[in-house]
Scaffold this motif. Structure first.
Motif, PDB file in Angstrom:
ATOM      1  N   VAL A  90       0.740  -1.313   0.126  1.00 27.06           N
ATOM      2  CA  VAL A  90      -0.054  -0.101   0.018  1.00 27.06           C
ATOM      3  C   VAL A  90       1.027   1.171   0.025  1.00 27.06           C
ATOM      4  O   VAL A  90       0.648   2.159  -0.618  1.00 27.06           O
ATOM      5  CB  VAL A  90      -0.841  -0.026   1.068  1.00 27.06           C
ATOM      6  CG1 VAL A  90      -2.018   1.196   1.399  1.00 27.06           C
ATOM      7  CG2 VAL A  90      -1.841  -1.315   1.189  1.00 27.06           C
ATOM      8  N   PHE A  91       1.902   1.125   0.968  1.00 22.92           N
ATOM      9  CA  PHE A  91       2.867   2.394   0.980  1.00 22.92           C
ATOM     10  C   PHE A  91       3.609   2.675  -0.366  1.00 22.92           C
ATOM     11  O   PHE A  91       3.732   3.667  -0.978  1.00 22.92           O
ATOM     12  CB  PHE A  91       3.764   2.319   2.067  1.00 22.92           C
ATOM     13  CG  PHE A  91       3.131   2.142   3.276  1.00 22.92           C
ATOM     14  CD1 PHE A  91       2.147   2.843   3.690  1.00 22.92           C
ATOM     15  CD2 PHE A  91       3.866   1.400   4.361  1.00 22.92           C
ATOM     16  CE1 PHE A  91       1.474   3.119   4.953  1.00 22.92           C
ATOM     17  CE2 PHE A  91       3.257   1.391   5.682  1.00 22.92           C
ATOM     18  CZ  PHE A  91       2.031   2.162   6.044  1.00 22.92           C
ATOM     19  N   ILE A  92       3.970   1.503  -1.003  1.00 21.82           N
ATOM     20  CA  ILE A  92       4.658   1.606  -2.239  1.00 21.82           C
ATOM     21  C   ILE A  92       3.483   2.273  -3.310  1.00 21.82           C
ATOM     22  O   ILE A  92       3.959   3.250  -4.244  1.00 21.82           O
ATOM     23  CB  ILE A  92       4.933   0.122  -2.993  1.00 21.82           C
ATOM     24  CG1 ILE A  92       6.170  -0.135  -2.020  1.00 21.82           C
ATOM     25  CG2 ILE A  92       5.525   0.354  -4.336  1.00 21.82           C
ATOM     26  CD1 ILE A  92       6.704  -1.542  -2.316  1.00 21.82           C
ATOM     27  N   ALA A  93       2.443   1.837  -3.157  1.00 28.82           N
ATOM     28  CA  ALA A  93       1.295   2.537  -4.382  1.00 28.82           C
ATOM     29  C   ALA A  93       0.957   3.730  -4.025  1.00 28.82           C
ATOM     30  O   ALA A  93       1.037   4.679  -5.226  1.00 28.82           O
ATOM     31  CB  ALA A  93       0.040   1.588  -4.324  1.00 28.82           C
ATOM     32  N   ILE A  94       1.106   4.264  -3.002  1.00 28.24           N
ATOM     33  CA  ILE A  94       0.866   5.743  -2.773  1.00 28.24           C
ATOM     34  C   ILE A  94       1.958   6.540  -2.998  1.00 28.24           C
ATOM     35  O   ILE A  94       1.806   7.636  -3.531  1.00 28.24           O
ATOM     36  CB  ILE A  94       0.460   5.809  -1.088  1.00 28.24           C
ATOM     37  CG1 ILE A  94      -0.909   5.101  -0.628  1.00 28.24           C
ATOM     38  CG2 ILE A  94       0.453   7.043  -0.725  1.00 28.24           C
ATOM     39  CD1 ILE A  94      -1.191   5.155   0.895  1.00 28.24           C
ATOM     40  N   GLY A  95       3.088   6.016  -2.758  1.00 30.09           N
ATOM     41  CA  GLY A  95       4.400   6.829  -3.183  1.00 30.09           C
ATOM     42  C   GLY A  95       4.417   6.765  -4.702  1.00 30.09           C
ATOM     43  O   GLY A  95       5.137   8.007  -5.184  1.00 30.09           O
TER      44      GLY A  95
ATOM     45  N   ILE B 136       1.501   9.380  -6.071  1.00 36.82           N
ATOM     46  CA  ILE B 136       1.679  11.145  -5.634  1.00 36.82           C
ATOM     47  C   ILE B 136       2.541  11.936  -6.631  1.00 36.82           C
ATOM     48  O   ILE B 136       2.103  12.694  -7.235  1.00 36.82           O
ATOM     49  CB  ILE B 136       2.435  11.337  -4.219  1.00 36.82           C
ATOM     50  CG1 ILE B 136       1.417  10.806  -3.217  1.00 36.82           C
ATOM     51  CG2 ILE B 136       2.934  12.852  -4.127  1.00 36.82           C
ATOM     52  CD1 ILE B 136       2.022  10.922  -1.754  1.00 36.82           C
ATOM     53  N   PRO B 137       3.441  11.378  -7.329  1.00 35.47           N
ATOM     54  CA  PRO B 137       4.453  12.037  -8.283  1.00 35.47           C
ATOM     55  C   PRO B 137       3.544  11.874  -9.645  1.00 35.47           C
ATOM     56  O   PRO B 137       3.482  13.137 -10.491  1.00 35.47           O
ATOM     57  CB  PRO B 137       5.639  11.118  -8.631  1.00 35.47           C
ATOM     58  CG  PRO B 137       5.768  10.458  -7.261  1.00 35.47           C
ATOM     59  CD  PRO B 137       4.547  10.161  -6.794  1.00 35.47           C
ATOM     60  N   LEU B 138       2.827  10.857  -9.944  1.00 32.64           N
ATOM     61  CA  LEU B 138       2.114  11.057 -11.166  1.00 32.64           C
ATOM     62  C   LEU B 138       0.986  11.872 -11.027  1.00 32.64           C
ATOM     63  O   LEU B 138       0.703  12.833 -11.964  1.00 32.64           O
ATOM     64  CB  LEU B 138       1.314   9.721 -11.219  1.00 32.64           C
ATOM     65  CG  LEU B 138       0.492   9.260 -12.594  1.00 32.64           C
ATOM     66  CD1 LEU B 138       1.239   9.671 -13.650  1.00 32.64           C
ATOM     67  CD2 LEU B 138      -0.192   7.885 -12.534  1.00 32.64           C
ATOM     68  N   LEU B 139       0.449  12.211  -9.795  1.00 33.84           N
ATOM     69  CA  LEU B 139      -0.686  13.258  -9.813  1.00 33.84           C
ATOM     70  C   LEU B 139      -0.171  14.565  -9.798  1.00 33.84           C
ATOM     71  O   LEU B 139      -0.788  15.609 -10.477  1.00 33.84           O
ATOM     72  CB  LEU B 139      -1.405  13.087  -8.124  1.00 33.84           C
ATOM     73  CG  LEU B 139      -2.332  14.118  -7.917  1.00 33.84           C
ATOM     74  CD1 LEU B 139      -3.628  13.613  -8.851  1.00 33.84           C
ATOM     75  CD2 LEU B 139      -2.828  13.694  -6.413  1.00 33.84           C
TER      76      LEU B 139
END
Length: 368
Positions: free
Chosen positions: A351-356, A359-362
């Motif tokens: 989950v932490f990897i997906a959130i990380g 964020i740069p993509l957003l």
């Protein structure tokens, strides 16, 4: 009157009263009894009689010196000088010899050992009187190790037998030993193992092959059976008849009067062996056995039964409460880790990897 350095005392006619008295080693006086008689030039009778005694004295002196020479040249009798053993000592020595002979015969009959080696180590005699020879593969095949000596003790064996489980031979490939066969009969092959390195199961797994055909042990995992630092023996029973080896429902040909026991490389680490014993004509009840392995669960059950037996039954509900907290006991080998216990943080890691990554993509999409 002349004195020639010797004297004659007594009556010269009494030949039987002659006595010899040695004054020093090679000087002897010639004496008679009563009166003295000296040489006199005017007394020819006495001179003749004296010459007769002088000749007898010379003969006697020569015989005496001859006897002395024979005594000096005679070799000493060492048998007489040897101190004889007393009767009680003889009886004790005889009984001790009989006891040792009976003990040796009993050991030979009880354990007809055909072959015994201490793998990776020197010769040794265990508590059962079995003589283990030095490893014949020393410096030839595989690696000899005494890493097990770092352990404080080896469970299930006597202190004198710990050496057999502290030394071992392992190899990065399959290896084996040739065992001599002593004619037809029933045989018991004892393979001794001990895990001295790994602290968890499924780290060392291998197979054992006999005579190139019979898989006598499959997927042997020492730690999963007894844990670390505990002795483990495997018993393999087979029969030899007319040049063939019979194991369970299988048989194979024996060549050269020897069979080979091989430790096959498996999918987990390297095969190993600590000691080997081959016994012929065995009595299964008299075979050397290890002490029973006491597991942690059986120890707790035994302790709980003991506590229940110690609680007094008075029939009331207000009895004094007894401390039923089980005492901690040392188990055989280290405690095995629970493979089903998982860290909760490892579940949140994706989950932490997906959130990380999101964020740069957003951020890039917002700038567009």
């Amino acid at each position: 009157m002349r004195n020639f350095g010797w004297s004659v005392i007594g009556d010269a006619r009494m030949d039987n009263n002659v006595s010899v008295e040695p004054k020093r080693e090679n000087a002897i006086d010639f004496r008679l009894d009563d009166q003295e008689c000296f040489y006199n030039e005017g007394d020819m009778g006495k001179l003749c009689h004296l010459s007769h005694h002088l000749r007898r004295w010379q003969q006697f002196r020569n015989r005496l010196l001859y006897d002395r020479n024979l005594t000096a040249q005679k070799p000493p009798n060492h048998a007489k000088r040897r101190k004889k053993m007393s009767l009680p000592h003889r009886v004790v020595s005889l009984l001790l010899g009989i006891v040792l002979a009976i003990q040796s015969f009993t050991d030979a009959v009880q354990h007809n050992v055909i072959y015994a080696i201490n793998a990776g180590g020197e010769s040794h005699v265990d508590s059962n009187g079995i003589k283990y020879a030095r490893d014949p593969l020393m410096g030839k095949t595989g690696t000899e190790s005494d890493y097990g000596k770092q352990l404080l003790m080896i469970n299930r064996v006597k202190p004198n037998d710990e050496l057999l489980y502290q030394t071992e031979r392992y190899h990065h490939d399959s290896f084996g030993y040739e065992l001599p066969i002593a004619g037809d009969g029933e045989y018991a092959l004892i393979l001794k193992f001990c895990e001295v390195y790994f602290n968890a199961p499924n780290m060392k797994v291998f197979d054992v092959l006999l005579n190139g055909r019979h898989m006598v042990i499959t997927d042997l995992d020492i730690f999963s059976l007894v844990g670390k630092g505990s002795a483990h023996d495997e018993y393999v029973y087979f029969t030899v008849s007319r040049g063939r080896l019979y194991f369970k429902e299988e048989d194979s040909e024996i060549r050269g009067g020897k069979v080979k026991v091989e430790f096959l490389k498996g999918y987990k680490d390297n095969p190993k062996i600590n000691a080997i014993v081959l016994i012929k004509g065995y009595d299964e009840a008299s075979l050397p056995r290890l002490a029973p392995l006491v597991s942690e669960q059986s120890t707790q059950d035994l302790h709980a039964d003991t506590i229940l037996n110690e609680v007094p039954s008075t029939g009331g509900d207000d009895d004094v409460q007894t401390d039923t907290k089980p005492k901690q006991r040392k188990t055989s080998g280290p405690k095995q880790p629970n493979p089903y216990s998982l860290d909760e943080s490892s579940m949140m890691l994706p989950v932490f990897i997906a959130i990380g990554a999101f964020i740069p993509l957003l951020f890039c999409l917002c700038r567009l």
